[in-house]
Design a protein around this motif. Structure first.
Motif, PDB file in Angstrom:
ATOM      1  N   LEU A 180      60.913  40.075 145.911  1.00 33.12           N
ATOM      2  CA  LEU A 180      60.689  38.701 145.482  1.00 33.12           C
ATOM      3  C   LEU A 180      61.846  38.246 144.619  1.00 33.12           C
ATOM      4  O   LEU A 180      62.482  39.040 143.945  1.00 33.12           O
ATOM      5  CB  LEU A 180      59.414  38.619 144.637  1.00 33.12           C
ATOM      6  CG  LEU A 180      58.150  38.202 145.353  1.00 33.12           C
ATOM      7  CD1 LEU A 180      57.698  39.325 146.226  1.00 33.12           C
ATOM      8  CD2 LEU A 180      57.095  37.813 144.360  1.00 33.12           C
ATOM      9  N   PHE A 236      57.958  32.705 135.708  1.00 35.30           N
ATOM     10  CA  PHE A 236      56.990  32.960 136.774  1.00 35.30           C
ATOM     11  C   PHE A 236      55.866  33.882 136.318  1.00 35.30           C
ATOM     12  O   PHE A 236      54.693  33.632 136.564  1.00 35.30           O
ATOM     13  CB  PHE A 236      57.746  33.552 137.971  1.00 35.30           C
ATOM     14  CG  PHE A 236      56.887  34.237 138.989  1.00 35.30           C
ATOM     15  CD1 PHE A 236      56.134  33.490 139.886  1.00 35.30           C
ATOM     16  CD2 PHE A 236      56.824  35.631 139.061  1.00 35.30           C
ATOM     17  CE1 PHE A 236      55.349  34.127 140.834  1.00 35.30           C
ATOM     18  CE2 PHE A 236      56.047  36.258 140.002  1.00 35.30           C
ATOM     19  CZ  PHE A 236      55.304  35.511 140.892  1.00 35.30           C
ATOM     20  N   TYR A 262      61.255  42.539 141.874  1.00 33.51           N
ATOM     21  CA  TYR A 262      61.540  41.124 141.615  1.00 33.51           C
ATOM     22  C   TYR A 262      63.015  41.003 141.282  1.00 33.51           C
ATOM     23  O   TYR A 262      63.486  41.599 140.311  1.00 33.51           O
ATOM     24  CB  TYR A 262      60.707  40.616 140.439  1.00 33.51           C
ATOM     25  CG  TYR A 262      59.209  40.644 140.689  1.00 33.51           C
ATOM     26  CD1 TYR A 262      58.481  41.798 140.413  1.00 33.51           C
ATOM     27  CD2 TYR A 262      58.539  39.539 141.165  1.00 33.51           C
ATOM     28  CE1 TYR A 262      57.113  41.847 140.639  1.00 33.51           C
ATOM     29  CE2 TYR A 262      57.173  39.573 141.387  1.00 33.51           C
ATOM     30  CZ  TYR A 262      56.465  40.720 141.120  1.00 33.51           C
ATOM     31  OH  TYR A 262      55.130  40.770 141.332  1.00 33.51           O
ATOM     32  N   SER A 265      59.483  31.158 142.213  1.00 27.71           N
ATOM     33  CA  SER A 265      59.565  32.452 142.884  1.00 27.71           C
ATOM     34  C   SER A 265      59.624  32.195 144.380  1.00 27.71           C
ATOM     35  O   SER A 265      59.300  31.110 144.845  1.00 27.71           O
ATOM     36  CB  SER A 265      58.344  33.303 142.541  1.00 27.71           C
ATOM     37  OG  SER A 265      57.173  32.599 142.883  1.00 27.71           O
ATOM     38  N   ASP A 295      66.589  35.189 140.049  1.00 31.56           N
ATOM     39  CA  ASP A 295      66.956  34.002 140.810  1.00 31.56           C
ATOM     40  C   ASP A 295      68.316  33.530 140.295  1.00 31.56           C
ATOM     41  O   ASP A 295      68.428  32.559 139.565  1.00 31.56           O
ATOM     42  CB  ASP A 295      65.887  32.928 140.599  1.00 31.56           C
ATOM     43  CG  ASP A 295      66.048  31.779 141.577  1.00 31.56           C
ATOM     44  OD1 ASP A 295      66.910  31.860 142.464  1.00 31.56           O
ATOM     45  OD2 ASP A 295      65.305  30.800 141.451  1.00 31.56           O
ATOM     46  N   ALA A 332      62.518  35.737 141.492  1.00 31.75           N
ATOM     47  CA  ALA A 332      61.704  35.040 140.517  1.00 31.75           C
ATOM     48  C   ALA A 332      62.517  34.648 139.312  1.00 31.75           C
ATOM     49  O   ALA A 332      63.553  35.231 139.026  1.00 31.75           O
ATOM     50  CB  ALA A 332      60.536  35.916 140.082  1.00 31.75           C
TER      51      ALA A 332
END
Lengths: 909, 129
Positions: free
Chosen positions: A625, A631, A715, A591, A718, A627
């Motif tokens: 964020l 995570f 979130y 993260s 990624d 993540a």
């Protein structure tokens, strides 16, 4: 006699000469006086006296041999100074004669002075000493306030920096910098890379701060532009450690995050900026012609022109706000500068740079100072009380001396000499205690305390210690001498030890002192209890994640080896596969931020699909964020609805997970169910087609601190998203790992796995999640330790004071007690009499102290953010503790009173 | 005017210097210095002799404590108005003899003149009333 200047000078000269031959002159004087007595005796015999009468008459006429000798000797010397020295010698003898008294009072003074000096030294170093930069008084921090976004203080964007740089006339110059950390290795590649704290900054920084260089120079404006040959300034510490203090280091190359940089300067050890950890200063290479002003992310400081005040600078910059748009028209695509600044009611904050450096430490420091001051007063009261008791016991001796011809001034001078001597011993010991205490303090201090490296016992602290020592000494002796009515001493001699009204007066003074001590001790103990309550409360707060069995380490991928986002994703995927396969690992994820840790905070406004993009106000910004799916499981963050992300390599860039707070804010639903499948976007531009779909809702996590209310968090996956406005892939990432057993056991294996995937990427800030959680309350717990320490000392001192007063009362009223027992009072009744006295004094002190604490705690709440008001339990703690201590302190004197011998009632004094 | 100097100057200094103040001396200290200088201007003398000669000269009107002589001569010696020397007396005892110096004589003349003016002024005031 009228003396000319010459006469006076000659006198002083003669006195100085006589100092050296004082011994011989004294012998001569003795002989001279003996001759005088002989001559007078002979003269008296001749006029018809008997030899013994003659000798006595001779001594009388001279006024006593000793007296005559002293007077002549005094005339020879420097009078007052010598008197004082003699008094000090006398006092030293007196004090040696009662070592227990001397030790207790010196210890009291030492504790008071030591604690206060230590606290003062910390405050002095952190808050009073000027920052270690050239003409630091003219350095100011330059900030925005963006109340429309809920931000009281916000840093600069590169656009606003350029605008201020070009337009403002209040400053000699302005600089911006970003804190960062880099991987450093030697150009030869023969050593494993090392993680180094660094900043990137504008070239103006060195000039504005007046950086002293050990070697070379700071980088110039021409080296601080995009595309310039990469250079670096290193610290003297790094120069010694990594380059073995090589005098030819200038021009050598180092590898920083896989790019070669030339060293142009070595900053001297005396230079720390922004803190002592920073070892590398790199040019920011800001593109001043960039299309967008960019996020508010750079800390700025400036040097005021001579004569310009921070407030004048603030007014000038405020006038310039409407013109920022001329220099930097857009912060971001579809975010024009001028309307944005108007919408958020942008303002300017210009404050002394010291405030930026000290930060929130100010409140903590004030409370520490208050605690030190209270302790000092308690110690002072105790010392005065002890001296008073001693003066009482010495009444007869002093009365005798006054009757025998010692002047009252002389007696007072001796009191002062005694106090000064005690003060000197106490002060010297106190300074030692302070030095040790500071060592412990610096050692135990939480990492947040600014200017830690500069803390020490500076001359100012020594002067401070000397001042409070002298003040204490004179206050004590004045207290003792004033209470002692010297003129009535002779009368007292006749009265005997029972004492009359004056004794009652002094007893009252001592009681006042004891009540003061108990009251102040109550405040300190209450303070400690309040902090304990707060620390305990934080321990009970559910942080929203499960810190046990979790372990995190940070990684940063250099752009040179991982140029594209897809390379980063490939690395992440390999790393996670590798780590997940380790025995004992149950979950692993990456993260861009972990809870309760200050790295990687990025805020973004979020709009929901219900907002058609016509709204002109900005929604509150939320933490964004990045993540991977693992995570949430690795940190034990519970999922309340939907699902989390797929494994990294298959992650969908248009899926997001939000937390309960955000779900409630947008759709008023705490269960999260109604949020699933809804869409969000990160820009209000209606043309933007980048929508993110909510696939899961997690419980709220305490992200920045345990005390602040949870904020909305989004979130992002990624994953690479070719058409999105922002790259969601994070290069600086936290790896979180959950294990079945003790996470310490897998730490080595995880670090080996990281090294196996890419040896040039070192893990840093590796920590157990439990430690991360504990570190977040470090400041509060540091204060708890500080206050508990002072509270315990205060308790001991207050107990000593109470014990002293009560046992003195039992001593002076021994006869009364004996009579009571002789008349048939039960021992228990007599003991209760004494205990009641003690309890009464304690009760008054406790009541006053509790009242004072209630007032002070209001202030503490405002000084230290997140401090809760004292609970009923907290308020009750100090009275109970103090009362128990008071009863214990009263116990011994009470017991002694109950054992008074009835036979004493019959015998006369 | 002068009276203040005579009275307060030495007296206040004395208060700090001497441990056992004696009220009659406090007033007299400056006068004592003058008397010693006057006595020594006739011939050198030791401490006991000085004490007795002053008593004789003042026909016992001035009660000078013998113990006051010694601090006074120390003061005068340090001022350079008096010098001291060990000699033997007529009964062959060792004694410290004090003699007036040239500076001492000058000081004496100065002080005598101002003393006379002072006494004259007092007399004037007293006879006027």
């Amino acid at each position: 006699m009228r003396l000319t200047v010459m006469d006076r000078l000659r006198t002083v000269g003669a006195k100085l000469c006589d100092v050296r031959r004082r011994g011989r002159l004294r012998t001569e004087l003795d002989e001279e006086l003996r001759t005088h007595l002989d001559l007078e005796t002979t003269h008296n015999i001749q006029s018809g006296m008997s030899p013994s009468d003659a000798a006595r008459a001779a001594r009388l006429a001279l006024g006593g041999m000793q007296h005559a000798r002293e007077r002549a000797d005094e005339a020879r010397g420097f009078g007052i100074v010598e008197h004082f020295l003699r008094d000090v010698r006398f006092a030293a003898r007196q004090l040696r004669r009662s070592p227990a008294f001397t030790a207790s009072i010196a210890a009291t003074l030492a504790i008071g002075i030591g604690a206060t000096t230590a606290i003062f030294a910390v405050l002095d170093s952190v808050m009073l000493q000027p920052l270690p930069y050239r003409d630091a008084g003219r350095l100011v921090g330059v900030w925005w306030s963006l109340p429309g976004m809920g931000l009281d203080i916000a840093p600069q964007s590169s656009g606003t920096y350029v605008a201020i740089h070009k337009l403002a006339t209040s400053f000699e110059g302005i600089a911006i910098f970003d804190r960062t950390a880099v991987n450093l290795s030697s150009a030869a590649g023969d050593t494993p890379p090392e993680r180094v704290t660094a900043i990137t900054c504008t070239a103006s920084l060195f000039r504005l701060l007046g950086t002293p260089f050990r070697l070379g120079r700071g980088f110039g404006e021409s080296e601080d532009v995009p595309g310039a040959a990469p250079v670096a300034v290193i610290s003297e510490a790094m120069w010694r450690r990594t380059f073995g203090a090589d005098p030819h280091v200038i021009g050598k190359r180092i590898v920083i995050d896989d790019s070669l940089r030339t060293i142009v300067g070595v900053a001297s050890d005396a230079f720390h900026f922004p803190d002592a950890l920073t070892q590398l200063w790199l040019p920011m290479g800001l593109d001043t012609t960039a299309a967008y002003g960019g996020p508010f992310a750079h800390q700025a400081f400036a040097r005021l022109r001579p004569g310009v005040t921070p407030d004048e600078a603030r007014r000038e910059l405020t006038r310039l706000i409407p013109r920022v748009g001329e220099i930097s028209p857009n912060f971001a695509p579809s975010m024009p500068t001028t309307p944005f600044l108007r919408e958020v009611h942008a303002g300017i904050v210009v404050r002394p740079m010291r405030d930026d450096v000290i930060g929130s430490f100010g409140g903590v420091a004030t409370i520490a100072a208050a605690a030190g001051l209270l302790l000092l007063v308690i110690a002072l009261a105790n010392a005065a009380s002890l001296l008073l008791t001693r003066a009482e016991f010495r009444q007869r001796e002093l009365a005798l001396r006054v009757v025998l011809g010692a002047g009252t001034r002389r007696v007072i001078a001796q009191f002062i000499a005694e106090s000064v001597l005690l003060g000197a011993v106490g002060g010297a010991t106190g300074l030692v205690i302070a030095t040790i205490a500071i060592g412990l303090l610096v050692h135990a201090a939480p990492p947040g305390i600014p200017r830690l490296a500069e803390i020490g016992v500076h001359p100012a602290a020594i002067v401070f210690a000397a001042c409070i020592t002298m003040t204490m000494a004179f206050a004590c002796s004045a207290a003792a001498a004033l209470r002692l009515d010297l003129r009535r001493l002779g009368q007292r001699l006749r009265e005997g030890p029972r004492g009359g009204t004056a004794a009652r007066d002094r007893q009252r003074a001592r009681r006042t002192l004891v009540v003061t001590q108990v009251a102040f001790a109550t405040v300190l103990v209450s303070g400690a209890a309040l902090l304990l309550q707060n620390v305990d409360r934080l321990r009970r707060v559910n942080p929203g994640f499960d810190a046990t069995h979790a372990f995190t380490a940070w990684l940063s991928l250099p752009a040179a080896t991982y140029p594209r986002d897809s390379d980063v994703v490939r690395y992440t995927s390999r790393l996670l596969q590798r780590v997940s396969q380790l025995p004992g690992v149950t979950a692993a994820g990456v993260s861009s931020k972990i809870p309760m840790y200050p790295l990687g905070q990025t805020y973004t406004p979020v709009w929901s699909d219900e907002d058609a993009g016509t709204s002109t106000t900005l929604p509150p910004s939320d933490l964004a964020l990045v993540a991977s799916g693992g995570f949430f499981r690795a940190l034990g963050i519970p999922l309340i609805a939907g699902r989390t992300f797929d494994p990294v390599e298959r992650q969908n860039p248009y899926e997001v997970v939000i937390d309960r707070t955000l779900a409630r804010a947008f759709w008023g639903d705490s269960t999260g169910m109604s949020a699933i499948g809804r869409r969000l976007r990160l820009t209000k531009d209606p043309k933007s087609q980048t929508w993110y779909t909510v696939i899961g809702v997690i419980a709220s996590v305490a992200d920045t601190s345990l005390t602040s209310p949870p904020i909305g968090v989004i979130y992002l996956a990624d994953a690479t998203a070719p058409d999105s406005d922002r790259s969601a892939v994070t290069r600086t990432m936290a790896l979180s790992v959950r294990s079945t057993g003790d996470p310490r056991a897998i730490r080595a294996a995880v670090e080996r796995a990281i090294s196996d995937v890419d040896r040039s990427v070192p893990p840093f800030n590796a920590k157990l999640m439990t430690d991360v959680l504990r570190d977040s309350t470090l400041r509060l717990r540091f204060m708890l330790v500080l206050l508990t320490g002072t509270a315990v000392i205060a308790l001991v001192l207050a107990a000593m004071g109470l014990y002293g007063v009560l046992s003195f009362m039992v001593n002076t009223r021994a006869r009364e007690m004996s009579i009571r027992i002789a008349m048939g009072a039960l021992p228990g009744t007599v003991a209760a009499l004494v205990a009641r006295q003690g309890a009464g004094l304690a009760a008054i002190g406790i009541a006053l102290g509790a009242g004072a604490f209630l007032v002070l705690s209001r202030y503490a709440e405002s000084a230290v953010s997140g401090l809760a008001a004292p609970s009923l339990y907290t308020m009750a703690t100090a009275p109970i503790v103090l009362f128990t201590v008071a009863v214990l302190a009263a116990g011994l004197p009470a017991h002694r009173a109950s054992r008074a011998d009835p036979a004493r009632a019959l015998s006369a004094d | 005017m002068r009276w203040h100097r005579w009275r307060l100057g030495p007296a206040t200094r004395h208060r700090f210097m001497a441990a056992h103040p004696d009220s009659s001396e406090q007033v007299l200290q400056g006068t004592l210095d003058l008397l010693i200088l006057k006595t020594l201007s006739i011939e050198p003398m030791h401490g006991w002799g000085l004490a007795h000669r002053i008593q004789e000269l003042s026909r016992d009107a001035l009660q000078v404590g013998q113990g006051s002589i010694y601090p006074a001569v120390v003061r005068l010696e340090q001022r350079g108005w008096v010098s001291a020397q060990w000699r033997t007396t007529e009964n062959s005892r060792r004694a410290k003899y004090y003699a007036i110096t040239a500076a001492g004589r000058r000081a004496l003349e100065r002080e005598r003149a101002s003393w006379n003016r002072f006494v004259g002024a007092v007399r004037l005031v007293l006879s006027a009333s």
